[in-house]
Design an enzyme around this catalytic site. Structure first.
Site, mmCIF file in Angstrom:
data_model
loop_
_atom_site.group_PDB
_atom_site.id
_atom_site.type_symbol
_atom_site.label_atom_id
_atom_site.label_comp_id
_atom_site.label_asym_id
_atom_site.label_seq_id
_atom_site.Cartn_x
_atom_site.Cartn_y
_atom_site.Cartn_z
ATOM 1 N N LYS A 116 0.823 -1.209 0.000
ATOM 2 C CA LYS A 116 0.000 0.000 0.000
ATOM 3 C C LYS A 116 0.867 1.273 0.000
ATOM 4 O O LYS A 116 0.426 2.316 -0.470
ATOM 5 C CB LYS A 116 -0.922 0.030 1.221
ATOM 6 C CG LYS A 116 -1.891 -1.145 1.339
ATOM 7 C CD LYS A 116 -2.943 -1.152 0.245
ATOM 8 C CE LYS A 116 -4.098 -2.098 0.533
ATOM 9 N NZ LYS A 116 -3.719 -3.515 0.521
HETATM 10 C C1 LIG Z 1 -4.286 -4.592 0.026
HETATM 11 C C2 LIG Z 1 -3.504 -5.839 -0.041
HETATM 12 C C3 LIG Z 1 -3.794 -6.825 -0.995
HETATM 13 C C4 LIG Z 1 -4.946 -6.701 -1.962
HETATM 14 O O1 LIG Z 1 -4.743 -5.702 -2.911
HETATM 15 P P1 LIG Z 1 -5.999 -5.106 -3.712
HETATM 16 O O2 LIG Z 1 -5.452 -3.965 -4.478
HETATM 17 O O3 LIG Z 1 -6.988 -4.709 -2.680
HETATM 18 O O4 LIG Z 1 -6.499 -6.207 -4.581
HETATM 19 C C5 LIG Z 1 -2.993 -7.947 -1.017
HETATM 20 N N1 LIG Z 1 -1.981 -8.114 -0.137
HETATM 21 C C6 LIG Z 1 -1.691 -7.195 0.792
HETATM 22 C C7 LIG Z 1 -0.589 -7.456 1.741
HETATM 23 C C8 LIG Z 1 -2.426 -6.023 0.862
HETATM 24 O O5 LIG Z 1 -2.136 -5.119 1.800
#
Ligand SMILES: *Cc1c(COP(=O)(O)O)cnc(C)c1O
Length: 514
Positions: A116
């Protein structure tokens, strides 16, 4: 120059808005999601040549191609700031190869050790710059509250990105008891003068539904504006300003693999993404649209396999689906908001169709796409779901075979990639450092099933202590500094609230009155 403007997936924005407004608003007025009118194209040469630039300049180049309404020099400066020494490697998101055809895109070298950060070190800077730009144009005269629903990783990354940004407050809601000890401490100890954190009784979907209801409550929004001169906005992955930074790393990793001699320029690369809200994988789709020679998009699900079933049947159905808690909580999602953008693109931008399906979803908790859309979906995507036991087994197996330690989200993608792959090399998106999910990793390495208790001496450990233990046992590289110091930090936030609209609105008002 005609500026690229943003329309929305449900057709309520008839005259497109510029990038700055799409970022500030987050969600379009009718509940649709913003998408740019034009998707720029890069030639293969342009993509490959990205490898010769520092990451920040690759990102700036992509943003400028989208023709955003901020001066070029400002874009350069914001990117240099977003992708600098806040990351623990100058590569920002290195690609590590486990074998000739299996490449891991490490998206977790930012300040909170989850992917993120790739978007949330960037978006808040562009958000603040956009707000300033709009204030100078006299278009707005108010400040902002970023209201975020998180399944764990987004919350911390958003807090870290928005902390102490001028003219912005940020409040984060996470499912109480639904995040790891490390994730909880990361949020509860957040520093900064403009931040707030609430636990919510319920799961992530309750948080997200609650946030959406607050955004949709016009009377409440009016009151916040009148009493506090504050507008709500979203940093969730429905914000286009979250999505665009993610497009960059797919173009960039393709360029890096070519530069490293691991791909021939033009050779197809399949991409496998551990998917929750469909943001990360959608970014890969847009990178493909822009010209990156990406082959199949592999959508990896955990036991919450609504997307896998959708991709395999054309029916999105949550009417009779249990929400399952898994060792990959950031994928524990039933309503994948960003899928709406993908469907918009696949239908040739048919807002009426999207509106209908989203109404079906709301009313009947299911929708079915038409044959043509389904066929297009099947051409782009393949999907599989990996159960929790197999996820842990994958962590152990990959560590034993390669010495590389996967976090549970990445393990889901890794295993799905093995099942779905064909001849093409595969890029697996690695979305978290293993130390964010130490308990699952410990179980995996020691063969302890999820339903079984940990040894007492182990369950007594804090997340930080457990990580140190795993690190000693495996000889894995150092735990990132931001995670290693959590036990030594002061917990600032302990409130737990109900997930209904009223409760969230009361909490928001109290925070805005501070
Ligand atoms: C947010 C997240 C995901 C999923 O990503 P999306 O963009 O919501 O599909 C997968 N793995 C981790 C560690 C995340 O923080």
């Amino acid at each position: 120059m005609t500026q690229n403007r943003y329309v929305d997936t449900r057709g309520s924005v008839s005259v497109g808005v510029p990038f700055t407004e799409a970022v500030i608003e987050g969600l379009a007025p009718g509940g649709g999601l913003f998408v740019p009118e034009h998707i720029p194209a890069f030639s293969l040469e342009e993509i490959v040549s990205l490898a010769s630039l520092p990451y920040a300049q690759r990102a700036a180049r992509v943003y400028k191609a989208f023709d955003i309404d901020l001066p070029d020099e400002e874009v350069d400066a914001l990117m240099a700031d977003a992708y600098g020494d806040n990351f623990d490697t100058a590569d920002i998101c290195p690609v590590v190869s486990l074998d000739e055809k299996t490449h891991i895109l490490e998206l977790w070298h930012g300040p909170t050790s989850a992917f993120k950060d790739m978007a949330l070190q960037c978006l808040p800077r562009f958000f603040a710059a956009s707000a300033k730009h709009l204030r100078e144009q006299g278009k707005i005269g108010h400040e902002f509250l970023i209201l975020v629903a998180t399944s764990g990783d987004t919350g911390k990354a958003a807090l870290e990105g928005f902390r102490d940004q001028e003219g912005v407050k940020i409040a984060v809601m996470y499912p109480d008891g639904g995040v790891s000890d490390i994730q909880y401490k990361q949020m509860a100890t957040q520093e900064g003068d403009n931040v707030m954190v609430w636990g919510v009784r319920g799961n992530f979907d309750d948080c997200q539904t609650g946030a959406k209801a607050v955004f949709g409550d016009e009377a409440f929004n009016d009151r916040l504006m009148e009493e506090r001169k504050i507008a709500l906005s979203s940093a969730n992955s429905i914000n286009w300003g979250r999505l665009l930074p993610q497009v960059v790393y797919y173009l960039s990793s393709y360029a890096m693999l070519v530069a490293q001699g691991k791909l021939e320029a033009g050779q197809e690369l399949d991409v496998c993404v551990p998917t929750g809200n469909f943001g990360n994988i959608l970014a890969a789709y847009y990178a493909k649209r822009m010209g990156a020679p990406i082959g199949m998009l592999f959508c990896a699900s955990n036991e919450n396999r609504v997307l896998t079933d959708f991709i395999n049947t054309g029916v999105y159905d949550i009417s009779d689906r249990e929400f399952v808690l898994t060792p990959s909580p950031s994928m524990d999602i039933l309503v994948s908001s960003n899928l709406e953008r993908q469907l918009f693109e696949l239908t040739g931008r048919d807002a009426e169709a999207i509106k209908g399906w989203m109404e079906d979803l709301k009313r009947e908790k299911r929708f079915q796409v038409d044959k043509e859309t389904f066929a297009q979906m099947r051409e782009l995507y393949a999907s599989d779901s990996v159960d929790s036991a197999t996820c842990l087994e994958t962590i152990r197996k990959v560590f034993e075979e390669t010495g590389y330690l996967l976090d549970p989200h990445t393990a889901v993608a890794f295993e799905a990639a093995q099942r779905l792959r064909g001849e093409n090399p595969v890029l697996v998106a690695s979305t978290a450092h293993w130390a964010k999910f130490g308990e699952a990793v410990y179980r995996a390495l020691h063969g302890i099933d999820l339903q079984d208790a940990l040894p007492e001496a182990v369950s007594a450990l804090t997340g930080c202590q457990l990580n140190n233990l795993i690190q000693r046992e495996t000889g894995a590289s150092e735990v990132p500094a931001g995670l290693a110091r959590l036990d030594a930090m002061t917990v600032r936030f302990t409130d737990v609230i109900e997930g209904d609209t009223d409760a969230i609105e009361r909490a928001v008002l109290a925070f805005c009155a501070q």
